[in-house]
Design a protein around this motif. Structure first.
Motif, short mmCIF file in Angstrom:
data_model
loop_
_atom_site.label_atom_id
_atom_site.label_comp_id
_atom_site.label_asym_id
_atom_site.label_seq_id
_atom_site.Cartn_x
_atom_site.Cartn_y
_atom_site.Cartn_z
N THR A 32 39.60 -27.38 -22.85
CA THR A 32 38.58 -26.33 -22.99
C THR A 32 37.67 -26.62 -24.17
O THR A 32 36.44 -26.49 -24.06
CB THR A 32 39.26 -24.95 -23.16
OG1 THR A 32 40.08 -24.69 -22.02
CG2 THR A 32 38.23 -23.84 -23.30
N GLU A 33 38.26 -27.03 -25.28
CA GLU A 33 37.46 -27.37 -26.46
C GLU A 33 36.56 -28.58 -26.22
O GLU A 33 35.54 -28.73 -26.88
CB GLU A 33 38.38 -27.62 -27.66
CG GLU A 33 39.02 -26.34 -28.17
CD GLU A 33 40.05 -26.59 -29.27
OE1 GLU A 33 40.44 -27.75 -29.49
OE2 GLU A 33 40.47 -25.59 -29.88
N SER A 34 36.93 -29.43 -25.25
CA SER A 34 36.11 -30.59 -24.90
C SER A 34 35.02 -30.26 -23.89
O SER A 34 34.30 -31.15 -23.43
CB SER A 34 37.00 -31.70 -24.32
OG SER A 34 37.89 -32.15 -25.30
N GLY A 35 34.93 -28.97 -23.49
CA GLY A 35 33.87 -28.54 -22.61
C GLY A 35 34.22 -28.42 -21.14
O GLY A 35 33.36 -28.15 -20.31
N HIS A 36 35.48 -28.62 -20.80
CA HIS A 36 35.90 -28.50 -19.40
C HIS A 36 36.26 -27.06 -19.07
O HIS A 36 36.65 -26.29 -19.95
CB HIS A 36 37.11 -29.40 -19.12
CG HIS A 36 36.83 -30.85 -19.35
ND1 HIS A 36 36.07 -31.60 -18.47
CD2 HIS A 36 37.20 -31.68 -20.35
CE1 HIS A 36 35.99 -32.83 -18.92
NE2 HIS A 36 36.66 -32.91 -20.07
N GLU A 37 36.14 -26.72 -17.80
CA GLU A 37 36.60 -25.42 -17.32
C GLU A 37 38.04 -25.61 -16.85
O GLU A 37 38.31 -26.40 -15.96
CB GLU A 37 35.74 -24.92 -16.16
CG GLU A 37 36.17 -23.57 -15.66
CD GLU A 37 35.33 -23.08 -14.49
OE1 GLU A 37 35.82 -22.20 -13.76
OE2 GLU A 37 34.22 -23.59 -14.29
N VAL A 38 38.96 -24.88 -17.47
CA VAL A 38 40.38 -25.06 -17.19
C VAL A 38 40.95 -23.81 -16.52
O VAL A 38 40.66 -22.68 -16.93
CB VAL A 38 41.17 -25.35 -18.49
CG1 VAL A 38 42.67 -25.43 -18.21
CG2 VAL A 38 40.67 -26.64 -19.13
N ILE A 39 41.75 -24.04 -15.50
CA ILE A 39 42.49 -22.97 -14.84
C ILE A 39 43.97 -23.33 -14.97
O ILE A 39 44.43 -24.33 -14.45
CB ILE A 39 42.11 -22.81 -13.37
CG1 ILE A 39 40.61 -22.53 -13.25
CG2 ILE A 39 42.92 -21.71 -12.70
CD1 ILE A 39 40.07 -22.60 -11.84
N TYR A 40 44.70 -22.52 -15.72
CA TYR A 40 46.12 -22.72 -15.96
C TYR A 40 46.88 -21.87 -14.95
O TYR A 40 46.74 -20.65 -14.93
CB TYR A 40 46.45 -22.30 -17.39
CG TYR A 40 47.88 -22.48 -17.82
CD1 TYR A 40 48.23 -23.52 -18.67
CD2 TYR A 40 48.88 -21.61 -17.42
CE1 TYR A 40 49.54 -23.70 -19.10
CE2 TYR A 40 50.19 -21.78 -17.83
CZ TYR A 40 50.51 -22.81 -18.67
OH TYR A 40 51.81 -22.98 -19.09
#
Length: 91
Positions: A32-40
């Protein structure tokens, strides 16, 4: 990039309180901090404490900005080595 992380065995600070951040959750933070959209994606069953976090599917937002989806299963187990755990893991 949209990244899905699937983990059923880790504790989650948003539902389990002040717990250690485990590997997949930390990966979600870093991505997320690298700019990706994350779904956990996890489970409503807390495998560490052997109890449900919720009795229905749950949708949360982490304080780090990624989405958390907890899927509910009615199958529970009390012992780490059991037939019910086998069914739970295959569900």
């Amino acid at each position: 990039m949209i990244i899905w992380l699937i983990q059923t065995g880790e504790q989650i600070p948003e539902t389990d309180g002040d717990v250690k951040i485990w590997r997949t959750y930390q990966l979600a933070i870093n991505l997320t901090e690298s700019g990706h959209e994350v779904i956990y994606i996890g489970s409503t069953y807390n495998q560490v404490e052997k109890k449900f976090r919720s009795n229905t599917n749950k949708y949360l937002k982490s304080k780090y900005g990624f989405r958390i989806i907890l899927l509910h299963s009615n199958i529970i187990y009390r012992n780490n080595i059991s037939f019910n755990r086998l069914i739970y893991q295959s569900n």
